[in-house]
Design a protein around this motif. Structure first.
Motif, PDB file in Angstrom:
ATOM      1  N   LEU A 149      -7.920   3.577  -1.883  1.00 22.77           N
ATOM      2  CA  LEU A 149      -8.412   2.178  -1.874  1.00 22.77           C
ATOM      3  C   LEU A 149      -7.273   1.396  -2.146  1.00 22.77           C
ATOM      4  O   LEU A 149      -7.143   0.050  -1.609  1.00 22.77           O
ATOM      5  CB  LEU A 149      -9.542   2.058  -3.017  1.00 22.77           C
ATOM      6  CG  LEU A 149     -10.892   2.783  -2.735  1.00 22.77           C
ATOM      7  CD1 LEU A 149     -11.682   2.375  -3.998  1.00 22.77           C
ATOM      8  CD2 LEU A 149     -11.565   2.431  -1.422  1.00 22.77           C
ATOM      9  N   GLN A 150      -6.483   1.769  -3.213  1.00 22.40           N
ATOM     10  CA  GLN A 150      -5.118   0.746  -3.154  1.00 22.40           C
ATOM     11  C   GLN A 150      -4.320   0.566  -1.984  1.00 22.40           C
ATOM     12  O   GLN A 150      -3.672  -0.551  -1.718  1.00 22.40           O
ATOM     13  CB  GLN A 150      -4.289   1.234  -4.483  1.00 22.40           C
ATOM     14  CG  GLN A 150      -4.981   1.137  -5.780  1.00 22.40           C
ATOM     15  CD  GLN A 150      -5.220  -0.339  -6.114  1.00 22.40           C
ATOM     16  OE1 GLN A 150      -4.522  -1.210  -5.772  1.00 22.40           O
ATOM     17  NE2 GLN A 150      -6.551  -0.563  -6.865  1.00 22.40           N
ATOM     18  N   TYR A 151      -4.171   1.617  -1.218  1.00 17.58           N
ATOM     19  CA  TYR A 151      -3.417   1.828  -0.092  1.00 17.58           C
ATOM     20  C   TYR A 151      -4.354   1.078   1.215  1.00 17.58           C
ATOM     21  O   TYR A 151      -3.757   0.616   2.278  1.00 17.58           O
ATOM     22  CB  TYR A 151      -3.279   3.143   0.399  1.00 17.58           C
ATOM     23  CG  TYR A 151      -2.004   3.565  -0.383  1.00 17.58           C
ATOM     24  CD1 TYR A 151      -0.559   3.624   0.399  1.00 17.58           C
ATOM     25  CD2 TYR A 151      -1.808   4.079  -1.558  1.00 17.58           C
ATOM     26  CE1 TYR A 151       0.572   4.216  -0.256  1.00 17.58           C
ATOM     27  CE2 TYR A 151      -0.622   4.578  -2.165  1.00 17.58           C
ATOM     28  CZ  TYR A 151       0.405   4.550  -1.450  1.00 17.58           C
ATOM     29  OH  TYR A 151       1.538   4.974  -2.151  1.00 17.58           O
ATOM     30  N   MET A 152      -5.333   0.603   0.931  1.00 16.67           N
ATOM     31  CA  MET A 152      -6.157   0.072   1.893  1.00 16.67           C
ATOM     32  C   MET A 152      -5.806  -1.660   1.950  1.00 16.67           C
ATOM     33  O   MET A 152      -6.186  -2.401   2.715  1.00 16.67           O
ATOM     34  CB  MET A 152      -7.626   0.217   1.639  1.00 16.67           C
ATOM     35  CG  MET A 152      -8.301   1.344   2.036  1.00 16.67           C
ATOM     36  SD  MET A 152      -8.453   1.973   3.736  1.00 16.67           S
ATOM     37  CE  MET A 152      -9.212   0.419   4.572  1.00 16.67           C
ATOM     38  N   LEU A 153      -5.128  -2.031   0.774  1.00 18.57           N
ATOM     39  CA  LEU A 153      -4.903  -3.256   0.612  1.00 18.57           C
ATOM     40  C   LEU A 153      -3.335  -3.523   1.418  1.00 18.57           C
ATOM     41  O   LEU A 153      -2.403  -3.179   1.028  1.00 18.57           O
ATOM     42  CB  LEU A 153      -4.591  -3.596  -0.759  1.00 18.57           C
ATOM     43  CG  LEU A 153      -5.975  -3.494  -1.771  1.00 18.57           C
ATOM     44  CD1 LEU A 153      -5.820  -3.712  -3.137  1.00 18.57           C
ATOM     45  CD2 LEU A 153      -7.081  -4.571  -1.265  1.00 18.57           C
ATOM     46  N   MET A 163      -5.616   2.952   7.976  1.00 18.52           N
ATOM     47  CA  MET A 163      -6.664   2.189   8.147  1.00 18.52           C
ATOM     48  C   MET A 163      -6.720   0.833   7.893  1.00 18.52           C
ATOM     49  O   MET A 163      -7.368   0.070   8.172  1.00 18.52           O
ATOM     50  CB  MET A 163      -7.782   3.014   7.441  1.00 18.52           C
ATOM     51  CG  MET A 163      -8.125   4.229   7.820  1.00 18.52           C
ATOM     52  SD  MET A 163      -9.157   4.152   9.407  1.00 18.52           S
ATOM     53  CE  MET A 163      -8.103   4.912  10.512  1.00 18.52           C
ATOM     54  N   SER A 164      -5.685   0.514   6.768  1.00 21.71           N
ATOM     55  CA  SER A 164      -5.592  -0.774   6.336  1.00 21.71           C
ATOM     56  C   SER A 164      -5.498  -2.207   7.564  1.00 21.71           C
ATOM     57  O   SER A 164      -5.939  -3.070   7.187  1.00 21.71           O
ATOM     58  CB  SER A 164      -4.323  -1.023   5.290  1.00 21.71           C
ATOM     59  OG  SER A 164      -3.182  -0.958   6.127  1.00 21.71           O
ATOM     60  N   ASP A 165      -4.863  -1.649   8.659  1.00 20.15           N
ATOM     61  CA  ASP A 165      -4.940  -2.630   9.648  1.00 20.15           C
ATOM     62  C   ASP A 165      -5.554  -2.264  11.039  1.00 20.15           C
ATOM     63  O   ASP A 165      -5.208  -2.679  12.153  1.00 20.15           O
ATOM     64  CB  ASP A 165      -3.269  -3.199   9.880  1.00 20.15           C
ATOM     65  CG  ASP A 165      -2.435  -2.122  10.220  1.00 20.15           C
ATOM     66  OD1 ASP A 165      -2.882  -1.041  10.224  1.00 20.15           O
ATOM     67  OD2 ASP A 165      -1.248  -2.133  10.329  1.00 20.15           O
ATOM     68  N   ALA A 166      -6.296  -1.119  10.829  1.00 24.70           N
ATOM     69  CA  ALA A 166      -6.937  -0.618  12.108  1.00 24.70           C
ATOM     70  C   ALA A 166      -7.952  -1.546  12.597  1.00 24.70           C
ATOM     71  O   ALA A 166      -8.386  -2.707  11.858  1.00 24.70           O
ATOM     72  CB  ALA A 166      -7.713   0.732  11.816  1.00 24.70           C
ATOM     73  N   PRO A 167      -8.351  -1.444  13.797  1.00 18.82           N
ATOM     74  CA  PRO A 167      -9.443  -2.760  14.329  1.00 18.82           C
ATOM     75  C   PRO A 167     -10.547  -2.438  13.787  1.00 18.82           C
ATOM     76  O   PRO A 167     -11.867  -2.933  14.611  1.00 18.82           O
ATOM     77  CB  PRO A 167      -9.223  -2.256  15.879  1.00 18.82           C
ATOM     78  CG  PRO A 167      -8.769  -0.751  15.923  1.00 18.82           C
ATOM     79  CD  PRO A 167      -8.157  -0.640  14.750  1.00 18.82           C
TER      80      PRO A 167
END
Length: 286
Positions: free
Chosen positions: A61-65, A35-39
């Motif tokens: 949340l950390q992996y969202m960065l 999801m971190s670089d999803a549109p």
């Protein structure tokens, strides 16, 4: 607040008069990384029907960065804004779930099954810190406990900076926290006008089509005339009070209709429906 300093991408889209595209996601590291670089403008970590695990949420949340994106954009916030849907229904008048997910660093909380003014007030209050009586924007009276260290660090702010931004939008124009209420029963529809008229700080209402269709006697028949009419009433009431309204089942067949009807929080299925987001943005003119 200008778009360049806005941390919450969903609010940023709305301030630019654009609809926001989002999706539900499981609370796990792999999904968060995808999801971190999803549109999408935002992602809602689903903790109502999935396990409620704040430790897993913190990891997700950390992996969202995405550090490359952060470096190129100059923003410390994840490019896809994380929210959480908590397990407690509005009638439970719970505050601890909102407190815990906010303390991990999410930018918004969605409370399911909100049906009365009292429940709506509690959902907003649970996302606000206390302040002196008589202070500006005092109501709804904040009930969130004070423990900002992790959230401030995640947002890339000092604690003082976090306090200044950790209020609910649009009640506080500089606020970065979104309060979402799920409207999913005939009682909620009957009370929605009073809820929106008397409780400031509601960021958006999300129609719970599944439960609403169950309550109307047409389970998951989302195109049934009575279900569509109930949804129309919700949209009209939200528009009357200038509150954003969301749909959780956006797809290629209905996205044009939903945009024309004034939905601005559009939830498509994860990953496999990226095309719906592109289609929706093209229909919306951007």
């Amino acid at each position: 607040m200008s778009g360049s300093t806005r941390l919450n991408g969903i609010i940023r889209a709305w301030e630019q008069n654009k609809p926001a595209f989002t999706c539900f996601a499981k609370v796990d590291k792999l999904t968060a990384q995808e999801m971190s670089d999803a549109p999408y403008d935002g992602v809602v970590f689903e903790m109502e029907h999935n396990p409620y695990d704040v430790s897993a949420l913190g990891d997700a949340l950390q992996y969202m960065l995405n550090r490359k994106t952060i470096a190129s954009s100059g923003s410390v916030a994840p490019s896809v804004t994380p929210l959480a849907r908590v397990p407690a229904n509005g009638i439970e008048m719970n505050q601890s779930f909102a407190k815990q997910v906010l303390d991990r660093g999410v930018y918004g909380v969605i409370t399911p099954h909100v049906a009365t003014v009292e429940q709506a007030y509690n959902a907003v209050a649970a996302c606000r810190y206390a302040r002196p009586k008589g202070a500006a924007l005092y109501e709804p009276k904040g009930a969130r406990g004070d423990g900002p260290a992790t959230a401030a660090r995640y947002w890339g702010l000092t604690q003082a900076e976090y306090y200044a931004k950790a209020d609910v939008w649009p009640l506080a124009p500089q606020g970065e926290i979104l309060v979402g209420l799920m409207i999913e029963s005939p009682e909620a529809i009957e009370n929605l006008d009073d809820m929106l008229a008397n409780v400031p700080g509601i960021g958006f209402c999300l129609i719970g089509e599944g439960d609403l269709s169950q309550a109307l006697g047409f389970p998951r028949q989302y195109e049934h005339p009575e279900v569509l009419d109930a949804m129309r009433r919700i949209v009209e009431t939200c528009h009357k009070h200038k509150v954003r309204v969301g749909n959780p089942h956006t797809n290629a067949k209905n996205v044009d209709r939903l945009l024309k009807e004034g939905y601005s929080f559009l939830m498509a299925a994860p990953s496999r429906s990226y095309g719906v987001v592109g289609q929706g943005r093209e229909l919306a003119g951007y």
